[in-house]
Design an enzyme around this catalytic site. Structure first.
Site, PDB file in Angstrom:
ATOM      1  N   HIS A  93      25.915   8.244  31.740  1.00  0.00           N
ATOM      2  CA  HIS A  93      25.513   6.543  31.990  1.00  0.00           C
ATOM      3  C   HIS A  93      26.833   5.583  33.237  1.00  0.00           C
ATOM      4  CE1 HIS A  93      26.951   2.772  30.337  1.00  0.00           C
ATOM      5  NE2 HIS A  93      28.187   3.086  29.458  1.00  0.00           N
ATOM      6  N   ASN A 135      27.728  -2.536  34.104  1.00  0.00           N
ATOM      7  CA  ASN A 135      27.613  -0.992  33.138  1.00  0.00           C
ATOM      8  C   ASN A 135      27.155  -1.669  31.944  1.00  0.00           C
ATOM      9  OD1 ASN A 135      27.638  -0.250  30.417  1.00  0.00           O
ATOM     10  ND2 ASN A 135      29.480  -0.189  30.112  1.00  0.00           N
ATOM     11  N   CYS A 163      26.296   2.963  23.447  1.00  0.00           N
ATOM     12  CA  CYS A 163      25.672   3.413  25.615  1.00  0.00           C
ATOM     13  C   CYS A 163      24.961   4.535  25.472  1.00  0.00           C
ATOM     14  CB  CYS A 163      26.486   3.077  26.159  1.00  0.00           C
ATOM     15  SG  CYS A 163      27.608   1.962  26.235  1.00  0.00           S
TER      16      CYS A 163
HETATM   17  O1  UT7 Z   1      30.256   2.105  27.811  1.00  0.00           O
HETATM   18  C1  UT7 Z   1      31.480   2.514  27.533  1.00  0.00           C
HETATM   19  C2  UT7 Z   1      32.539   1.188  28.427  1.00  0.00           C
HETATM   20  N1  UT7 Z   1      34.028   1.519  28.253  1.00  0.00           N
HETATM   21  C3  UT7 Z   1      34.362   1.944  29.734  1.00  0.00           C
HETATM   22  O2  UT7 Z   1      34.192   2.535  30.217  1.00  0.00           O
HETATM   23  C4  UT7 Z   1      36.077   1.090  29.841  1.00  0.00           C
HETATM   24  C5  UT7 Z   1      37.074   2.495  29.992  1.00  0.00           C
HETATM   25  N2  UT7 Z   1      38.200   2.283  30.088  1.00  0.00           N
HETATM   26  C6  UT7 Z   1      38.407   1.849  31.736  1.00  0.00           C
HETATM   27  O3  UT7 Z   1      37.801   1.921  32.813  1.00  0.00           O
HETATM   28  C7  UT7 Z   1      40.196   1.348  31.544  1.00  0.00           C
HETATM   29  O4  UT7 Z   1      40.342   0.695  30.570  1.00  0.00           O
HETATM   30  C8  UT7 Z   1      39.770  -0.473  31.994  1.00  0.00           C
HETATM   31  C9  UT7 Z   1      38.601  -0.353  33.382  1.00  0.00           C
HETATM   32  C10 UT7 Z   1      38.466  -1.203  31.055  1.00  0.00           C
HETATM   33  C11 UT7 Z   1      41.096  -1.071  32.051  1.00  0.00           C
HETATM   34  O5  UT7 Z   1      41.737  -0.062  33.013  1.00  0.00           O
HETATM   35  P1  UT7 Z   1      43.267  -0.512  32.598  1.00  0.00           P
HETATM   36  O6  UT7 Z   1      43.998   0.818  33.862  1.00  0.00           O
HETATM   37  O7  UT7 Z   1      43.053   0.712  31.722  1.00  0.00           O
HETATM   38  O8  UT7 Z   1      44.072  -1.569  32.821  1.00  0.00           O
HETATM   39  P2  UT7 Z   1      44.937  -1.770  31.532  1.00  0.00           P
HETATM   40  O9  UT7 Z   1      43.240  -2.901  30.196  1.00  0.00           O
HETATM   41  O10 UT7 Z   1      45.949  -1.271  30.960  1.00  0.00           O
HETATM   42  O11 UT7 Z   1      45.394  -3.745  32.331  1.00  0.00           O
HETATM   43  C12 UT7 Z   1      46.135  -3.688  32.876  1.00  0.00           C
HETATM   44  C13 UT7 Z   1      46.572  -4.656  33.597  1.00  0.00           C
HETATM   45  C14 UT7 Z   1      47.179  -5.579  32.889  1.00  0.00           C
HETATM   46  O12 UT7 Z   1      47.843  -6.703  32.898  1.00  0.00           O
HETATM   47  P3  UT7 Z   1      50.203  -5.902  32.433  1.00  0.00           P
HETATM   48  O13 UT7 Z   1      49.603  -6.349  30.989  1.00  0.00           O
HETATM   49  O14 UT7 Z   1      49.869  -4.714  33.601  1.00  0.00           O
HETATM   50  O15 UT7 Z   1      49.591  -7.186  33.380  1.00  0.00           O
HETATM   51  C15 UT7 Z   1      46.049  -6.394  31.916  1.00  0.00           C
HETATM   52  O16 UT7 Z   1      46.072  -7.446  31.329  1.00  0.00           O
HETATM   53  O17 UT7 Z   1      44.808  -5.502  34.517  1.00  0.00           O
HETATM   54  C16 UT7 Z   1      45.125  -6.726  33.789  1.00  0.00           C
HETATM   55  N3  UT7 Z   1      43.838  -7.538  33.671  1.00  0.00           N
HETATM   56  C17 UT7 Z   1      42.737  -7.217  35.064  1.00  0.00           C
HETATM   57  N4  UT7 Z   1      43.367  -8.071  35.985  1.00  0.00           N
HETATM   58  C18 UT7 Z   1      43.014  -8.681  36.793  1.00  0.00           C
HETATM   59  C19 UT7 Z   1      42.326  -7.025  32.683  1.00  0.00           C
HETATM   60  N5  UT7 Z   1      42.012  -7.208  33.249  1.00  0.00           N
HETATM   61  C20 UT7 Z   1      41.406  -7.418  34.608  1.00  0.00           C
HETATM   62  C21 UT7 Z   1      41.276  -7.950  35.389  1.00  0.00           C
HETATM   63  N6  UT7 Z   1      40.964  -8.441  36.586  1.00  0.00           N
HETATM   64  N7  UT7 Z   1      39.728  -8.257  35.363  1.00  0.00           N
END
Ligand code: UT7
Length: 322
Positions: A248, A278, A111
């Protein structure tokens, strides 16, 4: 010798995929994606290629800058999703636009790829090696996604952005900073070719993007403000002197957190992630092109740019527009 950015261009694939479209093919929702990331839709390739979109973005940047293909003597593409291992995407762009006088190569800094390309081009122009550079960030990330992993595939999109930078007595690159932390590379990784040689048992399994989202989030919200502070100070400016921050486009929450840590209004952080998602190396140049074509950028404005992501890598720059 200094450097000025004199034109921008971009190209997005024709097909738009909304969050609701994704919710029809996987267990997700517009509510989850929008509230956690700010992304509403993204463009995904069907027949388009990384090199094809790069060449189109390049032609638009050349037209915007008033530069011909013959004048370009350096082409650098930041990408992790070139169409081929070789030739480089930059060489394919060279052939497509007819820039026969250019030297062309790719940079893999995920990125931060466009930002690394900008800084490398600046170094070459500053030392007098070349005069007119075409720098591009381009990705077809959709081919690197595990479409069974909803936590990553909903975040990314495809597209290309380009800029023309030219050697100039007036230095428009006021300061830059870049860094890498390979020891933490595993938090955002993608291996797309397994060993196929006769000495090992072949695994036909392709590997796709794997990301520890929370670790990447923590990395971004600490490293980006620190890198921006360092760069703005090196430019002899204060945070208030910056007219726009072109970051970014990974996640709206990261951008809001950076704005808060810098104590700057979010109005100074233009956004494209809502309609692009992204696009890794392509994010910053696409955003710059949108800002340019909307008429936001006026001569003399100070714009802080920052890319961050896989590697881990990060890079910031403060440029004077026009
Ligand atoms: O260029 C750099 C690229 N990287 C980034 O930008 C990543 C930066 N990180 C983030 O923006 C966040 O960590 C995310 C948006 C990727 C994820 O958010 P989070 O609040 O950290 O979510 P999580 O991974 O802890 O997941 C929370 C819940 C989980 O369910 P449970 O275990 O709490 O029941 C996931 O299974 O959300 C669930 N989940 C989804 N639900 C619906 C994960 N992906 C999805 C989805 N739709 N697409």
């Amino acid at each position: 010798m200094g450097m000025r950015m004199i034109g921008t261009g971009s190209c997005l694939p024709k097909t738009v995929v909304t969050n609701d479209d994704l919710a029809k093919i996987m267990d997700t929702s517009d509510e989850w994606i929008s509230s956690r990331t700010g992304i509403k839709e993204r463009h995904l390739v069907k027949e388009e290629t990384t090199a094809g979109m790069s060449a189109e973005a390049a032609l638009r940047a050349m037209e915007n800058a008033g530069v011909t293909a013959e004048e370009i003597d350096l082409i650098i593409v930041g990408t992790v999703s070139a169409d081929h291992a070789t030739p480089a995407c930059a060489c394919e762009v060279q052939a497509a636009i007819g820039a026969a006088n250019a030297v062309a190569f790719d940079i893999n800094a995920a990125c931060s790829g466009f930002m690394f390309a900008l800084n490398v081009a600046h170094a070459y122009l500053q030392m007098g090696a070349y005069k007119t550079a075409l720098i591009i960030g381009a990705e077809t990330l959709s081919k690197l996604m595990d479409w069974g992993d909803r936590s990553t595939c909903v975040l990314f999109g495809d597209g290309a952005g380009a800029a023309i930078v030219r050697a100039d007595e007036r230095e428009g690159m006021l300061a830059y900073d870049q860094g890498s932390d390979g020891a933490r590379g595993g938090v955002l990784a993608c291996g797309n070719r397994s060993n196929n040689n006769p000495l090992v048992e072949t695994s036909k399994e392709l590997e796709y993007v794997h990301m520890d989202g929370q670790e990447v989030y923590k990395f971004a919200v600490t490293t980006v403000p620190a890198s921006l502070h360092k760069t703005i100070e090196a430019a002899g400016l204060n945070v208030e002197d910056i007219d726009y921050f072109a970051l970014h486009q990974a996640n709206i929450r990261i951008i809001q957190s950076v704005a808060k840590r810098l104590k700057v209004s979010e109005d100074k952080f233009p956004i494209s992630l809502d309609h692009c998602g992204n696009i890794s190396a392509a994010s910053v140049p696409i955003l710059l092109d949108e800002m340019n074509r909307k008429g936001l950028l006026k001569p003399g404005m100070k714009v802080a740019l920052s890319g961050f992501g896989g590697g881990l890598t990060w890079a910031s720059a403060v440029i004077e527009w026009g």
